[in-house]
Design a protein around this motif. Sequence first.
Motif, PDB file in Angstrom:
ATOM      1  N   GLY A  14       0.726  -0.701   0.085  1.00  0.00           N
ATOM      2  CA  GLY A  14      -0.293   0.023   0.061  1.00  0.00           C
ATOM      3  C   GLY A  14       0.647   1.324  -0.355  1.00  0.00           C
ATOM      4  O   GLY A  14       2.641   0.813  -0.404  1.00  0.00           O
ATOM      5  N   ALA A  15       0.406   2.650   0.384  1.00  0.00           N
ATOM      6  CA  ALA A  15       0.888   3.688   0.275  1.00  0.00           C
ATOM      7  C   ALA A  15       1.057   3.489   1.866  1.00  0.00           C
ATOM      8  O   ALA A  15       0.494   3.148   2.580  1.00  0.00           O
ATOM      9  CB  ALA A  15      -0.057   4.966   0.072  1.00  0.00           C
ATOM     10  N   ALA A  16       1.944   4.422   2.365  1.00  0.00           N
ATOM     11  CA  ALA A  16       2.418   4.223   3.760  1.00  0.00           C
ATOM     12  C   ALA A  16       2.726   5.326   4.180  1.00  0.00           C
ATOM     13  O   ALA A  16       3.946   6.648   3.613  1.00  0.00           O
ATOM     14  CB  ALA A  16       3.540   2.741   3.587  1.00  0.00           C
ATOM     15  N   LEU A  17       2.703   5.787   6.125  1.00  0.00           N
ATOM     16  CA  LEU A  17       3.430   6.913   6.307  1.00  0.00           C
ATOM     17  C   LEU A  17       3.269   6.328   7.143  1.00  0.00           C
ATOM     18  O   LEU A  17       3.885   5.796   7.884  1.00  0.00           O
ATOM     19  CB  LEU A  17       1.823   7.990   6.723  1.00  0.00           C
ATOM     20  CG  LEU A  17       1.158   8.851   5.879  1.00  0.00           C
ATOM     21  CD1 LEU A  17      -0.124   9.536   6.242  1.00  0.00           C
ATOM     22  CD2 LEU A  17       2.345  10.135   4.854  1.00  0.00           C
ATOM     23  N   LEU A  58      -0.259   3.056   8.303  1.00  0.00           N
ATOM     24  CA  LEU A  58       0.332   3.677   9.334  1.00  0.00           C
ATOM     25  C   LEU A  58       0.494   3.010  10.851  1.00  0.00           C
ATOM     26  O   LEU A  58      -0.146   1.235  10.326  1.00  0.00           O
ATOM     27  CB  LEU A  58      -0.971   4.406  10.277  1.00  0.00           C
ATOM     28  CG  LEU A  58      -1.891   5.776   8.971  1.00  0.00           C
ATOM     29  CD1 LEU A  58      -3.037   6.122  10.478  1.00  0.00           C
ATOM     30  CD2 LEU A  58      -1.242   6.784   8.249  1.00  0.00           C
ATOM     31  N   PRO A  59       1.415   2.890  11.766  1.00  0.00           N
ATOM     32  CA  PRO A  59       1.997   2.289  12.265  1.00  0.00           C
ATOM     33  C   PRO A  59       0.606   2.289  13.198  1.00  0.00           C
ATOM     34  O   PRO A  59      -0.418   3.158  13.615  1.00  0.00           O
ATOM     35  CB  PRO A  59       2.702   3.210  13.519  1.00  0.00           C
ATOM     36  CG  PRO A  59       2.519   4.318  12.734  1.00  0.00           C
ATOM     37  CD  PRO A  59       2.049   4.362  11.325  1.00  0.00           C
ATOM     38  N   GLY A  60       0.386   1.529  14.043  1.00  0.00           N
ATOM     39  CA  GLY A  60      -1.211   1.345  15.197  1.00  0.00           C
ATOM     40  C   GLY A  60      -0.453   2.539  16.154  1.00  0.00           C
ATOM     41  O   GLY A  60       0.805   2.730  16.334  1.00  0.00           O
ATOM     42  N   LEU A 352       9.037  -3.410  22.873  1.00  0.00           N
ATOM     43  CA  LEU A 352       8.551  -2.825  22.212  1.00  0.00           C
ATOM     44  C   LEU A 352       9.546  -1.666  21.360  1.00  0.00           C
ATOM     45  O   LEU A 352       9.066  -0.430  20.980  1.00  0.00           O
ATOM     46  CB  LEU A 352       7.640  -1.773  23.621  1.00  0.00           C
ATOM     47  CG  LEU A 352       7.208  -2.360  24.349  1.00  0.00           C
ATOM     48  CD1 LEU A 352       6.233  -1.553  25.040  1.00  0.00           C
ATOM     49  CD2 LEU A 352       5.982  -3.597  23.369  1.00  0.00           C
ATOM     50  N   GLY A 353      10.554  -1.578  21.608  1.00  0.00           N
ATOM     51  CA  GLY A 353      11.452  -0.895  20.850  1.00  0.00           C
ATOM     52  C   GLY A 353      11.046  -0.679  19.335  1.00  0.00           C
ATOM     53  O   GLY A 353      10.585  -1.393  18.455  1.00  0.00           O
ATOM     54  N   GLY A 354      10.932   0.656  18.940  1.00  0.00           N
ATOM     55  CA  GLY A 354      10.643   0.814  17.832  1.00  0.00           C
ATOM     56  C   GLY A 354       8.832   1.331  17.580  1.00  0.00           C
ATOM     57  O   GLY A 354       8.808   1.362  16.854  1.00  0.00           O
ATOM     58  N   LEU A 355       8.360   1.285  18.974  1.00  0.00           N
ATOM     59  CA  LEU A 355       6.986   0.737  18.503  1.00  0.00           C
ATOM     60  C   LEU A 355       6.227   2.314  18.252  1.00  0.00           C
ATOM     61  O   LEU A 355       6.413   3.531  18.420  1.00  0.00           O
ATOM     62  CB  LEU A 355       6.504   0.844  19.873  1.00  0.00           C
ATOM     63  CG  LEU A 355       4.485   1.129  20.985  1.00  0.00           C
ATOM     64  CD1 LEU A 355       4.418  -0.299  20.436  1.00  0.00           C
ATOM     65  CD2 LEU A 355       4.301   1.099  21.763  1.00  0.00           C
ATOM     66  N   GLY A 356       4.977   2.298  17.473  1.00  0.00           N
ATOM     67  CA  GLY A 356       4.863   3.489  16.781  1.00  0.00           C
ATOM     68  C   GLY A 356       5.631   3.957  15.918  1.00  0.00           C
ATOM     69  O   GLY A 356       5.015   5.470  14.982  1.00  0.00           O
ATOM     70  N   THR A 357       6.385   3.609  14.804  1.00  0.00           N
ATOM     71  CA  THR A 357       6.880   3.875  13.906  1.00  0.00           C
ATOM     72  C   THR A 357       6.609   2.226  13.000  1.00  0.00           C
ATOM     73  O   THR A 357       6.351   1.108  13.428  1.00  0.00           O
ATOM     74  CB  THR A 357       8.312   3.879  14.047  1.00  0.00           C
ATOM     75  OG1 THR A 357       9.228   2.627  14.670  1.00  0.00           O
ATOM     76  CG2 THR A 357       8.566   4.711  14.707  1.00  0.00           C
ATOM     77  N   LEU A 358       6.955   2.341  11.391  1.00  0.00           N
ATOM     78  CA  LEU A 358       7.232   1.412  10.421  1.00  0.00           C
ATOM     79  C   LEU A 358       8.318   0.968  10.123  1.00  0.00           C
ATOM     80  O   LEU A 358       9.011   2.107   9.443  1.00  0.00           O
ATOM     81  CB  LEU A 358       6.371   1.535   9.434  1.00  0.00           C
ATOM     82  CG  LEU A 358       4.658   2.090   9.933  1.00  0.00           C
ATOM     83  CD1 LEU A 358       3.971   2.298   8.777  1.00  0.00           C
ATOM     84  CD2 LEU A 358       4.154   0.351   9.944  1.00  0.00           C
ATOM     85  N   VAL A 367      -2.075   0.110  10.915  1.00  0.00           N
ATOM     86  CA  VAL A 367      -3.470   0.131  10.739  1.00  0.00           C
ATOM     87  C   VAL A 367      -3.499   0.666   9.258  1.00  0.00           C
ATOM     88  O   VAL A 367      -2.906   1.112   8.440  1.00  0.00           O
ATOM     89  CB  VAL A 367      -4.041   1.387  11.585  1.00  0.00           C
ATOM     90  CG1 VAL A 367      -5.072   2.041  11.169  1.00  0.00           C
ATOM     91  CG2 VAL A 367      -3.569   0.886  12.950  1.00  0.00           C
ATOM     92  N   ALA A 368      -4.547   0.090   8.459  1.00  0.00           N
ATOM     93  CA  ALA A 368      -5.208   0.125   7.013  1.00  0.00           C
ATOM     94  C   ALA A 368      -5.968   1.035   6.993  1.00  0.00           C
ATOM     95  O   ALA A 368      -7.238   0.959   7.144  1.00  0.00           O
ATOM     96  CB  ALA A 368      -4.814  -1.389   6.790  1.00  0.00           C
ATOM     97  N   VAL A 369      -6.203   2.069   6.444  1.00  0.00           N
ATOM     98  CA  VAL A 369      -7.341   3.352   6.285  1.00  0.00           C
ATOM     99  C   VAL A 369      -7.562   3.113   4.914  1.00  0.00           C
ATOM    100  O   VAL A 369      -6.985   3.153   4.080  1.00  0.00           O
ATOM    101  CB  VAL A 369      -6.848   4.946   6.590  1.00  0.00           C
ATOM    102  CG1 VAL A 369      -7.019   4.044   8.402  1.00  0.00           C
ATOM    103  CG2 VAL A 369      -5.816   4.923   6.612  1.00  0.00           C
TER     104      VAL A 369
END
Length: 420
Positions: A14-17, A58-60, A352-358, A367-369
Amino acid sequence: MLETTTPGSGSTRGAALLPRTDGQVEFLPHAELTWHDGRFTEIRPLATSRLPDAPLLLPGFVDLHCHWPQSHVRGQFGGQLLPWLREAIWPAEAEFLEVSVAQLHAQRFLADLTRAGTCAGLFFGSPFAESTPVFLTETPRGFFEGPAIMTRNAPEALLRPASTTLAMLRALPESHQQRVVISPRFAPSVDASGLRACGEVARETQWPVQSHLSENADEIAWVATLFPEARDYTDVYDRAGLLGPRTVMAHGLHLSDQELARLADSHTTIAHCPTSNEALASGRMPLDRLRRAGVPWVLATDVGAGPILSQLHVMQRFLAVHSGHAEATPTEALTRATAFPGAWLAQFDSALGGLGTLAVGAPAHLVAVPMPELPRPTPATLLGALLAHTPEAFETMPRAVILWGQVAHAAHAVKNSRQR
Ligand code: GUN
Ligand code: ZN
């Protein structure tokens, strides 16, 4: 319960942020993301001009301030903070002494939260330590919880000495202790010796700490009468040893320069909750003053004062409430709902290292929107289009949510547990 002991593997396109902790957001128009055993192993840009029907990835989200025993009544009552707590919230939380009630609500909360795209966070529990193991059993790694410690100024049924609650937490199995948060509700609910007991256990255990600070004018005036020895509201927590890099304080709306300086010096993080502040008419957080003082901050829902579990709704209202007052950008909103709170939480668990990033090595939360149709998309215009929805739309916007590499939500299996 979500099965997280055997984390999954897979890939998607997909496209990714890609939000980062330097505050920037990278945009990959075409990408393939691969994960193994619950962690990203490859984030690969694709040389293609078009992926038909591809989602935006998007990341979770990570939410560092949310009350799970208020989720079933989220957004249902108006009024200002103190009457809202007394008349609506404390009666609702009193039900959670019953473990079967807590278990049902924990399961529904996790389903609703992950459906909205949140994959980790710091959660306030009920006043009862009995519901903490219930929540920690029902939720995966990355979910931290602590009972809302209350020793005074509320109905007797909700009150317990802080020492009793803290002893119950220290008696939990080791695996649960790794996800416990010391959670004095707020200064009016806990006497000075109870706050000090919380500070001592925080120092000994190095567990995270959460509370509320300077949300509402009546609350602040009450704190001044309850703690005449303290210089200000922030000082009440400082004296108890409750500030520091392992502490999240919700709100921080009406702070003096002195208080902001102390929060910055101690590296205490503020959870900024614009949807809650609007719902309880608490005021606007002075974002520009916080930034100038150098206070770390993140975005959070504060459900149930915040009416919606989605960090996308929080991002939308963040941009709206500061418009005309302080600079607030969509890309900053995304980083403060993902990479920044993720890095804060990762200090308690190296997994949890890197949590909130891709990023390669990070937990495979995704998360896919729906991808907004834009001629020349940028991170800012994509986020602007994504956030142009009604509040209710955000909780069901994700088409799919991946948690530790496994499907936690797919759009066709939507259920809503909100009481009507
Ligand atoms: N202050 C003390 N308790 C609470 C709570 O449950 N929600 C909010 N928004 N503020 C609080
Ligand atoms: Zn709160």
